[in-house]
Design a protein around this motif. Structure first.
Motif, PDB file in Angstrom:
ATOM      1  N   ILE A  17       0.836  -1.211   0.000  1.00 30.82           N
ATOM      2  CA  ILE A  17       0.000   0.000   0.000  1.00 30.82           C
ATOM      3  C   ILE A  17       0.864   1.252   0.000  1.00 30.82           C
ATOM      4  N   ASN A  18       2.161   1.101   0.272  1.00 29.92           N
ATOM      5  CA  ASN A  18       3.075   2.237   0.251  1.00 29.92           C
ATOM      6  C   ASN A  18       3.739   2.434  -1.104  1.00 29.92           C
ATOM      7  N   ASP A  19       3.278   1.690  -2.102  1.00 28.07           N
ATOM      8  CA  ASP A  19       3.800   1.908  -3.448  1.00 28.07           C
ATOM      9  C   ASP A  19       3.386   3.301  -3.899  1.00 28.07           C
ATOM     10  N   ARG A  20       4.336   4.078  -4.414  1.00 28.30           N
ATOM     11  CA  ARG A  20       4.058   5.460  -4.795  1.00 28.30           C
ATOM     12  C   ARG A  20       3.124   5.554  -5.997  1.00 28.30           C
ATOM     13  N   GLY A  21       3.019   4.481  -6.770  1.00 28.95           N
ATOM     14  CA  GLY A  21       2.028   4.459  -7.834  1.00 28.95           C
ATOM     15  C   GLY A  21       0.625   4.485  -7.270  1.00 28.95           C
ATOM     16  N   TYR A  22       0.416   3.756  -6.182  1.00 28.49           N
ATOM     17  CA  TYR A  22      -0.892   3.695  -5.523  1.00 28.49           C
ATOM     18  C   TYR A  22      -1.219   5.000  -4.807  1.00 28.49           C
ATOM     19  N   GLN A  23      -0.251   5.575  -4.131  1.00 30.63           N
ATOM     20  CA  GLN A  23      -0.528   6.738  -3.304  1.00 30.63           C
ATOM     21  C   GLN A  23      -0.444   8.070  -4.037  1.00 30.63           C
ATOM     22  N   PHE A  24       0.398   8.154  -5.094  1.00 32.22           N
ATOM     23  CA  PHE A  24       0.597   9.425  -5.780  1.00 32.22           C
ATOM     24  C   PHE A  24       0.367   9.358  -7.288  1.00 32.22           C
ATOM     25  N   GLY A  25       0.154   8.169  -7.828  1.00 34.51           N
ATOM     26  CA  GLY A  25       0.164   8.040  -9.281  1.00 34.51           C
ATOM     27  C   GLY A  25       1.559   8.314  -9.820  1.00 34.51           C
ATOM     28  N   ASP A  26       2.572   8.035  -8.991  1.00 33.76           N
ATOM     29  CA  ASP A  26       3.961   8.368  -9.311  1.00 33.76           C
ATOM     30  C   ASP A  26       4.569   7.233 -10.134  1.00 33.76           C
ATOM     31  N   TYR A  86      -0.288  -4.914 -20.641  1.00 36.57           N
ATOM     32  CA  TYR A  86      -0.257  -3.693 -19.829  1.00 36.57           C
ATOM     33  C   TYR A  86       1.036  -3.712 -19.017  1.00 36.57           C
ATOM     34  N   LEU A  87       1.748  -2.596 -19.037  1.00 42.23           N
ATOM     35  CA  LEU A  87       3.037  -2.481 -18.360  1.00 42.23           C
ATOM     36  C   LEU A  87       3.089  -1.165 -17.602  1.00 42.23           C
ATOM     37  N   GLN A  88       3.508  -1.206 -16.331  1.00 45.11           N
ATOM     38  CA  GLN A  88       3.701   0.040 -15.595  1.00 45.11           C
ATOM     39  C   GLN A  88       4.934  -0.054 -14.711  1.00 45.11           C
ATOM     40  N   VAL A  89       5.533   1.113 -14.470  1.00 46.54           N
ATOM     41  CA  VAL A  89       6.686   1.224 -13.589  1.00 46.54           C
ATOM     42  C   VAL A  89       6.410   2.362 -12.617  1.00 46.54           C
ATOM     43  N   THR A  90       6.512   2.080 -11.317  1.00 44.07           N
ATOM     44  CA  THR A  90       6.346   3.129 -10.319  1.00 44.07           C
ATOM     45  C   THR A  90       7.691   3.446  -9.677  1.00 44.07           C
ATOM     46  N   ARG A  91       7.713   4.540  -8.914  1.00 45.03           N
ATOM     47  CA  ARG A  91       8.973   4.948  -8.288  1.00 45.03           C
ATOM     48  C   ARG A  91       9.348   4.030  -7.121  1.00 45.03           C
ATOM     49  N   GLY A  92       8.428   3.166  -6.719  1.00 44.10           N
ATOM     50  CA  GLY A  92       8.761   2.166  -5.717  1.00 44.10           C
ATOM     51  C   GLY A  92       7.994   2.325  -4.415  1.00 44.10           C
ATOM     52  N   VAL A  93       8.412   1.558  -3.420  1.00 44.42           N
ATOM     53  CA  VAL A  93       7.742   1.498  -2.117  1.00 44.42           C
ATOM     54  C   VAL A  93       8.551   2.297  -1.101  1.00 44.42           C
ATOM     55  N   ALA A  94       7.881   3.243  -0.455  1.00 46.15           N
ATOM     56  CA  ALA A  94       8.554   4.089   0.542  1.00 46.15           C
ATOM     57  C   ALA A  94       7.496   4.725   1.438  1.00 46.15           C
ATOM     58  N   PRO A  95       7.859   5.131   2.654  1.00 46.95           N
ATOM     59  CA  PRO A  95       6.907   5.839   3.517  1.00 46.95           C
ATOM     60  C   PRO A  95       6.331   7.044   2.786  1.00 46.95           C
ATOM     61  N   ARG A  96       5.060   7.346   3.011  1.00 51.69           N
ATOM     62  CA  ARG A  96       4.374   8.395   2.253  1.00 51.69           C
ATOM     63  C   ARG A  96       5.001   9.761   2.515  1.00 51.69           C
ATOM     64  N   ASN A  97       5.512  10.350   1.442  1.00 55.24           N
ATOM     65  CA  ASN A  97       6.113  11.680   1.485  1.00 55.24           C
ATOM     66  C   ASN A  97       6.113  12.206   0.062  1.00 55.24           C
ATOM     67  N   HIS A  98       5.649  13.424  -0.157  1.00 56.75           N
ATOM     68  CA  HIS A  98       5.557  13.942  -1.518  1.00 56.75           C
ATOM     69  C   HIS A  98       6.918  13.987  -2.217  1.00 56.75           C
ATOM     70  N   ALA A  99       7.968  14.335  -1.489  1.00 55.52           N
ATOM     71  CA  ALA A  99       9.295  14.383  -2.095  1.00 55.52           C
ATOM     72  C   ALA A  99       9.755  12.977  -2.481  1.00 55.52           C
ATOM     73  N   PRO A 101      11.647   9.543  -2.673  1.00 58.19           N
ATOM     74  CA  PRO A 101      12.316   8.756  -1.631  1.00 58.19           C
ATOM     75  C   PRO A 101      13.817   8.693  -1.892  1.00 58.19           C
ATOM     76  N   THR A 102      14.534   8.018  -1.030  1.00 58.96           N
ATOM     77  CA  THR A 102      15.983   7.928  -1.183  1.00 58.96           C
ATOM     78  C   THR A 102      16.338   7.148  -2.450  1.00 58.96           C
ATOM     79  N   GLU A 103      17.569   7.307  -2.875  1.00 56.51           N
ATOM     80  CA  GLU A 103      18.032   6.642  -4.086  1.00 56.51           C
ATOM     81  C   GLU A 103      18.052   5.120  -3.934  1.00 56.51           C
ATOM     82  N   LEU A 104      17.972   4.627  -2.700  1.00 58.14           N
ATOM     83  CA  LEU A 104      17.964   3.184  -2.464  1.00 58.14           C
ATOM     84  C   LEU A 104      16.609   2.558  -2.775  1.00 58.14           C
TER      85      LEU A 104
END
Length: 280
Positions: A17-26, A86-99, A101-104
């Motif tokens: 649920i912390n995937d940025r695609g889910y939370q931000f459409g990122d 259908y193919l999608q790539v999100t910025r990944g899983v990280a604690p919710r923060n608009h900025a 996440p870290t490069e890791l």
């Protein structure tokens, strides 16, 4: 189903649920058509995916060739004959923060196949559409997961018993909610130029090649709602809709309610490219 570089059964899929695609459409996505088990214009779709990734500063952790092979294996594994990937790539899983996440934080790639017949009745008889104000953001050239404006436009079309919504900014026609829009007048094809207001559709690129092959002049120039209603022919294109004639916009019937001769020629030229693919 493909999760990152692994083919797994869909029942085994677990997404955070912390995937940025889910939370931000990122994230970004693509839809690739499959005919007779072969992906159509896959190279062009993958190139556009990487362009979208660059625009939102997302690094896809695979080369284009590796990704192409993974999608090929996915189609093979699912024994898909007719449909799409259908193919999608999100910025990944990280604690919710608009900025960012870290490069890791590692991007998350998912892909799956879906069987679907070609919409031959729409191709043959055409579809009805409505005008809808384009309320989307100003980077429509990025194929991002942020599709709420498109969804609202498509829902308006659905509630009006229409196939598609033709979006416009003020009086200027941009594109459909999930398609590119074209008008033909006096033997010349007009379509919105590729800038930040529209997505440079892969099928759109094929359409322009088809026009060159059949000798139909193309002017990449925006036209107004009023000009759209006065066109001799209007049609839309997308990966799933292919080349679909538009026979009605709001209450105005286009070309006496019949697909036009140039639209038919473009459809035929497109069909020849599909046949070339399936004969390989």
């Amino acid at each position: 189903m493909l999760i990152n570089n692994r083919l797994i059964d869909k029942d085994e899929v677990s997404l955070s649920i912390n995937d940025r695609g889910y939370q931000f459409g990122d994230g970004i996505y693509e839809v690739i058509k499959v005919y007779e088990g072969s992906m159509f214009t896959a190279t062009e779709h993958i190139d556009r995916l990487y362009r979208s990734a660059d625009e939102i500063r997302l690094v896809i952790p695979y080369t284009k060739d590796v990704l192409h092979k993974m999608l090929y294996d996915l189609v093979e594994d699912n024994k898909l004959t007719s449909g799409h990937v259908y193919l999608q790539v999100t910025r990944g899983v990280a604690p919710r923060n608009h900025a960012f996440p870290t490069e890791l934080t590692e991007p998350v790639l998912i892909a799956y196949t879906q069987s679907a017949d070609r919409p031959v009745n729409n191709h043959r008889f055409g579809v009805s559409t409505i005008f809808v104000e384009d309320i989307r953001w100003l980077r429509c050239d990025i194929k991002s997961l942020n599709l709420l404006g498109n969804v609202l436009a498509k829902q308006q079309a659905h509630e009006a018993h229409c196939y598609e919504a033709i979006q416009h900014r003020g009086e200027i026609v941009t594109e459909g909610s999930s398609s590119n829009i074209y008008g033909i007048k006096d033997g010349v094809l007009y379509t919105h130029p590729t800038n930040n207001y529209i997505l440079n559709g892969i099928t759109r690129q094929v359409v322009l090649k088809c026009c060159q092959e059949i000798g139909l002049p193309v002017v990449e120039e925006a036209f107004t709602k009023e000009q759209a209603l006065q066109m001799d022919e209007v049609f839309l294109s997308s990966t799933t809709s292919e080349i679909t004639p538009i026979i009605k916009i709001n209450d105005t019937v286009i070309h006496s309610g019949e697909p036009g001769i140039y639209t038919r020629k473009i459809q035929q030229a497109f069909e020849e490219k599909v046949q070339q693919l399936t004969m390989l």
